[in-house]
Write a protein that holds these residues in place. Structure first.
Motif, mmCIF file in Angstrom:
data_model
loop_
_atom_site.group_PDB
_atom_site.id
_atom_site.type_symbol
_atom_site.label_atom_id
_atom_site.label_comp_id
_atom_site.label_asym_id
_atom_site.label_seq_id
_atom_site.Cartn_x
_atom_site.Cartn_y
_atom_site.Cartn_z
ATOM 1 N N ALA A 250 3.439 4.622 -6.667
ATOM 2 C CA ALA A 250 3.840 4.349 -5.286
ATOM 3 C C ALA A 250 3.954 5.692 -4.592
ATOM 4 N N ALA A 251 3.798 5.691 -3.280
ATOM 5 C CA ALA A 251 3.882 6.936 -2.527
ATOM 6 C C ALA A 251 5.315 7.459 -2.528
ATOM 7 N N PRO A 252 5.504 8.760 -2.717
ATOM 8 C CA PRO A 252 6.867 9.299 -2.675
ATOM 9 C C PRO A 252 7.370 9.370 -1.242
ATOM 10 N N PRO A 253 8.613 8.946 -0.972
ATOM 11 C CA PRO A 253 9.172 9.180 0.359
ATOM 12 C C PRO A 253 9.196 10.676 0.658
ATOM 13 N N THR A 254 8.967 11.029 1.907
ATOM 14 C CA THR A 254 8.948 12.460 2.245
ATOM 15 C C THR A 254 10.304 13.103 1.969
ATOM 16 N N ARG A 255 11.389 12.330 2.045
ATOM 17 C CA ARG A 255 12.694 12.916 1.737
ATOM 18 C C ARG A 255 12.788 13.315 0.272
ATOM 19 N N LEU A 256 12.049 12.619 -0.606
ATOM 20 C CA LEU A 256 12.012 12.993 -2.019
ATOM 21 C C LEU A 256 11.339 14.346 -2.179
ATOM 22 N N ILE A 257 10.211 14.537 -1.487
ATOM 23 C CA ILE A 257 9.483 15.809 -1.558
ATOM 24 C C ILE A 257 10.358 16.945 -1.059
ATOM 25 N N ARG A 258 11.032 16.711 0.076
ATOM 26 C CA ARG A 258 11.872 17.761 0.668
ATOM 27 C C ARG A 258 13.085 18.061 -0.221
ATOM 28 N N ALA A 259 13.688 17.026 -0.788
ATOM 29 C CA ALA A 259 14.885 17.228 -1.601
ATOM 30 C C ALA A 259 14.587 18.068 -2.833
#
Length: 545
Positions: free
Chosen positions: A298-307
């Motif tokens: 599934a696509a990672p939420p952008t907040r996951l990438i930023r965190a």
């Protein structure tokens, strides 16, 4: 003239010679075991000898119902090195699906974790398991099974590492895996030696997952699911250290293994890493060794990438399917994008990425015409290459193939930089008023909200528009109505108003498939009504694109 056969066997034999003291580590409940590549190679050879003595020959299939651990990793090489086929059976499938895949594969022998013995008993049917001669049990004495059974250590007893392996060709069998059944019954994909060899070489490269001998690799993605995305083979080929988290690891288990074993690369679905983030909010942890997390399914939420970026950890988004063995694209930043602003970089990282070298791809509309690479035009993704199957094991769904091309069933766009973005599975696109709504885009946007833990969007029948989106959420919300209003406002800022879901349903948990994906079939089945009433903004007139 062609080179020598492309097979899996040299990956381990080379590494055992060059890196004999490099470790494999496995969590087994409350204890952790470790041993070297030299011991690993010895046990692989002993297992292969025992399998041969049990009558396993070239072309036979050996099934496994196992978690992520060292004994499962031994079967990854022992079985295909004999020219037999390793069939990794998903123990989370319904009993009838386990029966069906074991029967269709004709598995001669099963290697089963003791903790999964009950799963096997529940699935037992004498006709479905007619081909099974013996069960080898990992982790305890052989329980009372409706088969001839033996513990794995007793199975290996008396067998040494001296084995004369058969000469193999690239076309010889190596593996078998069944799809998750997200859009129908699981379909079998058989992997040849050459397919897994090619996939291993591709994901070792910098354009793949960039795995080297200095890495410490921890596959959290299950080993019963598409060979743990190929990580056990690639880590072995590179001479990297393996770390296996065992059955049902929680966030604390994963963080502890990162800290104690110096994990540099790990992989799993986004929900795993969202859970780890929740743990990190309340606990101090040293993630200094961890360089990258591979996310798929599934696509990672952008907040996951930023965190994770704040922890100095890169989230690497990959795309693939059972049919592509599985990695087909990885979202690395091109050189000219590495110095772009943070918003641009994160937007690229959230896409499915660049097709791997060695694969060819096309994106076509309903008429079979290639769509522009403009980031907006949608079409079905077709791929082909040395690790992409051209038929299903059991001959199912021949329409999924167009000659050498696999019709992925994924609706995508390609931007001007060549990045693939998955709009949706064809079966999950919501057709509202003759226009497509991407359920995946809505899910990703909803999960960017800090209060939302999980989100799945499905199309529900509507009297006027055909289908309308309904969102199902797991959220930390004391005021669900306020959260709903906030989400509607956020979605309206990003998408047309008619994309905004008609309803937001808050659940304690979302149903998932046997491979951890959201069970959209089950969610659609929760609603037996047809929606009615106006939509805030009418969809524009037009045909499905």
């Amino acid at each position: 003239m062609p080179g020598h056969a492309q097979t899996l066997r040299p990956f381990l034999s080379r590494t055992a010679r060059l890196y004999p003291d490099r470790e494999l580590v496995a969590r087994r409940g409350d204890s952790t075991v470790r041993y070297t590549y030299a011991t690993y190679a010895d046990r692989v050879d002993r297992l292969a000898s025992a399998l041969r003595a049990a009558g396993i020959d070239r072309g036979d299939r050996v099934g496994t119902l196992c978690w992520n651990h060292d004994r499962h990793a031994e079967a990854y090489f022992a079985v295909p090195n004999l020219g037999a086929q390793l069939h990794t059976v998903n123990p989370l499938l319904p009993a009838e699906d386990i029966q069906r895949v074991v029967s269709a594969a004709g598995d001669r022998l099963l290697i089963v974790d003791a903790s999964l013995a009950e799963t096997l008993v529940d699935a037992y049917d004498p006709d479905a398991f007619e081909s099974v001669d013996r069960v080898v049990v990992v982790g305890a004495d052989a329980p009372n099974l409706p088969f001839a059974s033996v513990s794995i250590e007793d199975f290996l007893a008396g067998h040494d590492a001296a084995i004369d392996y058969p000469d193999l060709a690239g076309d010889d069998p190596a593996g078998l895996c069944y799809s998750s059944g997200t859009t129908g019954d699981p379909k079998g994909v058989a992997y040849s030696q050459r397919m897994l060899w090619s996939h291993t070489m591709a994901i070792q490269t910098p354009m793949g997952l960039d795995i080297a001998d200095a890495d410490v690799v921890m596959p959290v993605v299950p080993m019963f699911h598409i060979n743990a995305w190929g990580l056990p083979y690639a880590a072995t080929a590179a001479g990297a250290k393996h770390v296996y988290p065992g059955p049902s690891p929680d966030p604390e288990d994963l963080v502890t293994l990162v800290e104690e074993e110096g994990v540099t690369l790990t992989a799993g679905v986004p929900t795993v890493w969202l859970g780890v983030l929740d743990y990190l909010q309340d606990h101090d942890a040293d993630l200094s060794s961890l360089e990258r997390i591979v996310v798929g399914g599934a696509a990672p939420p952008t907040r996951l990438i930023r965190a994770y970026d704040e922890y100095g950890v890169e989230v690497v988004h990959g795309w693939g399917m059972t049919e592509t063995a599985p990695v087909g694209a990885v979202s690395h930043l091109k050189p000219d994008l590495r110095d772009a602003d943070a918003e641009t970089r994160v937007a690229k990282q959230a896409k499915q990425g660049l097709i791997l070298p060695g694969l060819e791809f096309r994106v076509v509309d309903d008429d079979g015409d290639t769509v522009p690479h403009d980031g907006e035009s949608m079409g079905e993704l077709l791929v082909r290459g040395p690790w992409v199957t051209t038929e299903y094991y059991d001959g199912a769904d021949p329409d999924a193939f167009e000659g050498s091309w696999l019709r992925t069933g994924d609706v995508v766009t390609i931007d001007a930089d060549g990045y693939v973005e998955l709009v949706d599975r064809a079966a999950d696109v919501i057709n509202s008023g003759g226009e497509w709504i991407s359920s995946q885009a809505l899910e990703t946007a909803i999960m960017d909200h800090d209060a939302v833990r999980e989100a799945a969007v499905v199309g529900i029948p509507h009297e006027r528009w055909g289908e309308r989106p309904v969102a199902y959420l797991v959220a930390d919300a004391t005021d669900p109505e306020a959260l709903r209003d906030d989400l509607c406002a956020r979605l309206s800022d990003r998408y047309p108003d008619w994309w905004v879901p008609d309803r937001f349903e808050f659940l304690g948990s979302l149903p998932k498939t046997a491979t951890g994906k959201f069970d959209k079939v089950g969610l659609r089945g929760r609603s037996d009504e047809t929606l009615s009433g106006p939509v805030d903004a009418d969809p524009p007139d037009g045909d499905v694109r």
